[in-house]
Every structure is written in C-alpha cells, then in structure tokens.
Design a protein around this motif. Structure first.
Motif, PDB file in Angstrom:
ATOM      1  N   LEU A 117      11.090  -1.453 -11.477  1.00 15.66           N
ATOM      2  CA  LEU A 117      10.996  -2.491 -10.453  1.00 15.66           C
ATOM      3  C   LEU A 117      12.228  -3.378 -10.568  1.00 15.66           C
ATOM      4  CD1 LEU A 117       9.364  -3.921  -8.242  1.00 15.66           C
ATOM      5  CD2 LEU A 117       8.149  -5.140 -10.038  1.00 15.66           C
ATOM      6  N   GLN A 118      13.035  -3.400  -9.513  1.00 14.98           N
ATOM      7  CA  GLN A 118      14.231  -4.240  -9.506  1.00 14.98           C
ATOM      8  C   GLN A 118      14.088  -5.252  -8.388  1.00 14.98           C
ATOM      9  OE1 GLN A 118      17.572  -1.380  -9.847  1.00 14.98           O
ATOM     10  NE2 GLN A 118      16.781  -0.560  -7.945  1.00 14.98           N
ATOM     11  N   ALA A 119      14.677  -6.421  -8.600  1.00 13.55           N
ATOM     12  CA  ALA A 119      14.567  -7.480  -7.600  1.00 13.55           C
ATOM     13  C   ALA A 119      15.885  -8.232  -7.492  1.00 13.55           C
ATOM     14  CB  ALA A 119      13.445  -8.449  -7.958  1.00 13.55           C
ATOM     15  N   ASP A 120      16.172  -8.645  -6.294  1.00 11.65           N
ATOM     16  CA  ASP A 120      17.326  -9.487  -6.004  1.00 11.65           C
ATOM     17  C   ASP A 120      17.056 -10.880  -6.576  1.00 11.65           C
ATOM     18  OD1 ASP A 120      19.475 -10.742  -4.874  1.00 11.65           O
ATOM     19  OD2 ASP A 120      19.056 -10.141  -2.822  1.00 11.65           O
ATOM     20  N   GLY A 121      18.115 -11.643  -6.842  1.00 13.27           N
ATOM     21  CA  GLY A 121      17.947 -12.985  -7.376  1.00 13.27           C
ATOM     22  C   GLY A 121      17.281 -13.942  -6.405  1.00 13.27           C
ATOM     23  N   VAL A 157       3.992  -7.420  -6.628  1.00 19.17           N
ATOM     24  CA  VAL A 157       4.298  -5.985  -6.520  1.00 19.17           C
ATOM     25  C   VAL A 157       3.948  -5.278  -7.826  1.00 19.17           C
ATOM     26  CG1 VAL A 157       6.157  -4.303  -6.200  1.00 19.17           C
ATOM     27  CG2 VAL A 157       6.051  -6.339  -4.749  1.00 19.17           C
ATOM     28  N   ALA A 158       4.288  -5.878  -8.965  1.00 15.68           N
ATOM     29  CA  ALA A 158       3.984  -5.258 -10.256  1.00 15.68           C
ATOM     30  C   ALA A 158       2.477  -5.099 -10.448  1.00 15.68           C
ATOM     31  CB  ALA A 158       4.576  -6.096 -11.390  1.00 15.68           C
ATOM     32  N   ALA A 159       1.705  -6.095 -10.029  1.00 17.24           N
ATOM     33  CA  ALA A 159       0.239  -6.008 -10.164  1.00 17.24           C
ATOM     34  C   ALA A 159      -0.322  -4.916  -9.268  1.00 17.24           C
ATOM     35  CB  ALA A 159      -0.390  -7.354  -9.825  1.00 17.24           C
ATOM     36  N   ALA A 160       0.228  -4.784  -8.064  1.00 17.31           N
ATOM     37  CA  ALA A 160      -0.266  -3.751  -7.149  1.00 17.31           C
ATOM     38  C   ALA A 160       0.036  -2.360  -7.691  1.00 17.31           C
ATOM     39  CB  ALA A 160       0.356  -3.939  -5.768  1.00 17.31           C
ATOM     40  N   GLU A 166      -3.349   4.422 -12.081  1.00 13.10           N
ATOM     41  CA  GLU A 166      -3.653   4.771 -13.460  1.00 13.10           C
ATOM     42  C   GLU A 166      -2.558   5.648 -14.064  1.00 13.10           C
ATOM     43  OE1 GLU A 166      -7.308   6.628 -16.030  1.00 13.10           O
ATOM     44  OE2 GLU A 166      -7.664   5.639 -14.124  1.00 13.10           O
ATOM     45  N   GLY A 167      -2.171   5.301 -15.304  1.00 11.69           N
ATOM     46  CA  GLY A 167      -1.198   6.101 -16.039  1.00 11.69           C
ATOM     47  C   GLY A 167       0.249   5.720 -15.800  1.00 11.69           C
ATOM     48  N   ASP A 175       0.834  -1.209   0.000  1.00 18.34           N
ATOM     49  CA  ASP A 175       0.000   0.000   0.000  1.00 18.34           C
ATOM     50  C   ASP A 175       0.864   1.252   0.000  1.00 18.34           C
ATOM     51  OD1 ASP A 175      -2.385  -1.409  -0.056  1.00 18.34           O
ATOM     52  OD2 ASP A 175      -2.515  -1.539   2.139  1.00 18.34           O
ATOM     53  N   GLN A 176       1.950   1.252   0.776  1.00 25.17           N
ATOM     54  CA  GLN A 176       2.847   2.404   0.804  1.00 25.17           C
ATOM     55  C   GLN A 176       3.526   2.597  -0.543  1.00 25.17           C
ATOM     56  OE1 GLN A 176       5.265   1.214   4.104  1.00 25.17           O
ATOM     57  NE2 GLN A 176       4.081   2.417   5.596  1.00 25.17           N
ATOM     58  N   ALA A 177       3.873   1.497  -1.201  1.00 24.95           N
ATOM     59  CA  ALA A 177       4.487   1.593  -2.525  1.00 24.95           C
ATOM     60  C   ALA A 177       3.496   2.176  -3.529  1.00 24.95           C
ATOM     61  CB  ALA A 177       4.972   0.218  -2.978  1.00 24.95           C
ATOM     62  N   LYS A 178       2.235   1.729  -3.466  1.00 24.32           N
ATOM     63  CA  LYS A 178       1.213   2.281  -4.358  1.00 24.32           C
ATOM     64  C   LYS A 178       1.018   3.771  -4.112  1.00 24.32           C
ATOM     65  CE  LYS A 178      -2.687   0.179  -4.847  1.00 24.32           C
ATOM     66  NZ  LYS A 178      -3.907  -0.637  -4.647  1.00 24.32           N
ATOM     67  N   GLU A 179       1.016   4.176  -2.853  1.00 20.67           N
ATOM     68  CA  GLU A 179       0.856   5.601  -2.531  1.00 20.67           C
ATOM     69  C   GLU A 179       2.030   6.411  -3.065  1.00 20.67           C
ATOM     70  OE1 GLU A 179       0.340   5.840   1.693  1.00 20.67           O
ATOM     71  OE2 GLU A 179      -1.562   4.753   1.651  1.00 20.67           O
TER      72      GLU A 179
END
Length: 143
Positions: free
Chosen positions: A108-112, A122-125, A130-131, A89-93
C-alpha cells in the motif's frame, strides 16, 4: 446608645465562600500554567537503515493519490503508481483474486497529500481478506 442587641432580633450570620473559591481557582490556574508536562522518559531510537524489501513481482500494489482538486477525495489506483481508479470493494476483490492465485502480499503506497485516515481505511478494508499481509510502501530518503 445601643450596646446590646435585643435577643429577639435574628442574627444574620453566614460565611461568604466566594472569596475562598476565587483564591482556590486562581491557585489551580497558576499551578496548571506553571507546571511542566512531560510525556515520560525520552527514548533514543536509532534511525532505520535497512529493511527487508518485498519483491514487486510477488505483491499486489494499491496506490493512493492526492485529490485532483482541493478538498476532493483521494484516488485509489490498482497498480504501482498508475492503473485504473478503483473503489474499496474493487480493491478488496482484486486482492482476493491475487490471494487465490498465490500472491498474499499487498503493498500500500500513498502520496503525501493523502490523509492518514484514508490510508488506514484502505488498509482495514484490504485486511478483511483472509491470508493477506499488508506492507507499506516507502520512498527512500535522498542523500
């Protein structure tokens, strides 16, 4: 000596299907294990050499790091490799605030060590904002 059966006697005639069913299953098993499964025609795809980069100053970074302890939850950071821990939620905000300020790209970066499912979550959230355009941060291979 009895050469004829009495006509009063009932005849016990039936066909035993068990051996035939056994043979059919053995044939099916043989065919299953001896056939080669192919996924279709092979396609020769050349390796990627160049991509269009995203300016770091024109994007919001979200970083997923592997868990500190085995079996723990991956950590979501607001920033490029470092920053405060955040919830979805904080990331979306944070992404919503950035979009309102004119920054519509999210990297969006992620560790192996982060499971693919968590990256998709996370990508879906973030995609609910919008936009926004989501880009996946990758590290170039070492020569």
């Amino acid at each position: 000596m009895l050469l004829r059966r009495d006509e009063d006697e009932e005849r016990d005639e039936h066909i035993d299907m068990t051996p035939m069913v056994d043979v059919v299953f053995q044939l099916m098993t043989f065919m299953l294990f001896s056939s080669q499964m192919t996924g279709g025609e092979l396609v020769d795809v050349p390796p990627a050499r160049h991509g269009v980069g995203v300016e770091a100053s024109a994007a919001t970074f979200l970083t997923l790091l592997g868990p500190k302890a085995p079996g723990g939850e991956p950590r979501l950071l607001l920033g490029h490799g470092s920053g405060p821990d955040a919830t979805l939620d904080q990331a979306k905000e944070a992404v919503d605030r950035a979009v309102k300020e004119g920054t519509r790209k999210v990297i969006l970066q992620a560790d192996g060590a982060v499971p693919h499912g968590k990256v998709l979550e996370v990508a879906a959230a973030v995609a609910e904002v919008e936009g926004v355009t989501i880009h996946v941060g990758v590290q170039e291979a070492e020569p």
